[in-house]
Design a protein around this motif. Structure first.
Motif, mmCIF file in Angstrom:
data_model
loop_
_atom_site.group_PDB
_atom_site.id
_atom_site.type_symbol
_atom_site.label_atom_id
_atom_site.label_comp_id
_atom_site.label_asym_id
_atom_site.label_seq_id
_atom_site.Cartn_x
_atom_site.Cartn_y
_atom_site.Cartn_z
ATOM 1 N N GLU A 34 9.209 63.807 123.558
ATOM 2 C CA GLU A 34 9.454 62.610 124.706
ATOM 3 C C GLU A 34 11.073 62.726 125.113
ATOM 4 O OE1 GLU A 34 8.923 57.728 125.357
ATOM 5 O OE2 GLU A 34 8.259 58.711 123.479
ATOM 6 N N ILE A 35 11.188 62.081 126.678
ATOM 7 C CA ILE A 35 12.657 61.878 127.160
ATOM 8 C C ILE A 35 12.654 60.565 127.012
ATOM 9 C CG2 ILE A 35 14.141 62.115 129.169
ATOM 10 C CD1 ILE A 35 12.507 64.572 129.774
ATOM 11 N N ILE A 36 13.815 60.129 126.060
ATOM 12 C CA ILE A 36 14.136 58.703 126.186
ATOM 13 C C ILE A 36 15.582 58.346 126.793
ATOM 14 C CG2 ILE A 36 12.701 58.266 124.168
ATOM 15 C CD1 ILE A 36 15.264 58.464 122.703
ATOM 16 N N GLY A 37 16.105 59.049 127.410
ATOM 17 C CA GLY A 37 17.115 58.962 128.258
ATOM 18 C C GLY A 37 18.130 60.039 128.706
ATOM 19 N N HIS A 38 19.266 59.688 129.256
ATOM 20 C CA HIS A 38 20.208 60.877 129.790
ATOM 21 C C HIS A 38 21.408 60.193 129.591
ATOM 22 C CE1 HIS A 38 20.999 58.804 133.648
ATOM 23 N NE2 HIS A 38 19.784 58.461 133.625
ATOM 24 N N LYS A 51 16.434 54.356 126.873
ATOM 25 C CA LYS A 51 15.411 53.488 126.702
ATOM 26 C C LYS A 51 15.464 52.806 125.274
ATOM 27 C CE LYS A 51 12.331 56.097 130.064
ATOM 28 N NZ LYS A 51 11.140 56.994 129.981
ATOM 29 N N ALA A 52 15.953 51.720 125.358
ATOM 30 C CA ALA A 52 15.975 50.979 123.997
ATOM 31 C C ALA A 52 14.801 50.914 123.267
ATOM 32 C CB ALA A 52 16.821 49.859 124.082
ATOM 33 N N GLU A 53 13.757 50.600 123.978
ATOM 34 C CA GLU A 53 12.499 49.971 123.133
ATOM 35 C C GLU A 53 11.954 51.301 122.659
ATOM 36 O OE1 GLU A 53 9.395 47.849 125.019
ATOM 37 O OE2 GLU A 53 11.131 46.280 126.020
ATOM 38 N N ARG A 54 11.889 52.583 123.406
ATOM 39 C CA ARG A 54 11.325 53.717 122.780
ATOM 40 C C ARG A 54 12.223 54.353 121.612
ATOM 41 N NH1 ARG A 54 6.785 54.081 123.010
ATOM 42 N NH2 ARG A 54 6.781 56.295 122.757
ATOM 43 N N ALA A 55 13.686 54.196 121.796
ATOM 44 C CA ALA A 55 14.387 54.541 120.747
ATOM 45 C C ALA A 55 14.229 53.809 119.414
ATOM 46 C CB ALA A 55 15.848 54.534 121.222
ATOM 47 N N GLN A 75 26.477 52.481 120.969
ATOM 48 C CA GLN A 75 27.024 52.186 122.407
ATOM 49 C C GLN A 75 26.174 51.098 123.009
ATOM 50 O OE1 GLN A 75 28.568 55.468 124.792
ATOM 51 N NE2 GLN A 75 29.945 56.180 123.259
ATOM 52 N N VAL A 76 24.791 51.552 123.051
ATOM 53 C CA VAL A 76 23.971 50.889 123.696
ATOM 54 C C VAL A 76 23.024 49.708 122.985
ATOM 55 C CG1 VAL A 76 23.252 52.499 125.479
ATOM 56 C CG2 VAL A 76 22.153 52.395 123.522
#
Length: 95
Positions: A34-38, A51-55, A75-76
């Protein structure tokens, strides 16, 4: 083992990265779950979206983040300064 790590994209000498969940045995730019961000470190200001929830989900089921991804998750505000999972907040956080 499942890892959360960076997958390099972009042109030569202009890297950008996708934050992906992948099997640890897969190559860096190979198969992923899954891709959870960039993350784009070249642009000013640097662009980081996760995507904080997916992480949080993947960390909760045992995925291990790479050292660089740990820094980005701090950082997030997904991880605290000690590298532990922070509780989900109701308000969105800008990177």
């Amino acid at each position: 083992m499942v890892r959360i790590r960076l997958r390099r994209t972009g042109k030569t000498k202009q890297p950008s990265y996708r934050v992906v969940v992948a099997d640890a045995r897969s190559p860096r730019d190979g198969r992923f779950i899954e891709i959870i961000g960039h993350y784009n470190p070249v642009r000013q200001p640097k662009v980081l979206e996760i995507k904080a929830e997916r992480a949080r989900y993947w960390l909760g089921v045992g995925a291990q983040p790479s050292d660089t991804v740990v820094r980005l998750l701090k950082q997030v505000h997904v991880l605290d300064s000690e590298g532990k999972l922070m509780p989900a907040s109701t308000e969105p956080v800008e990177a």
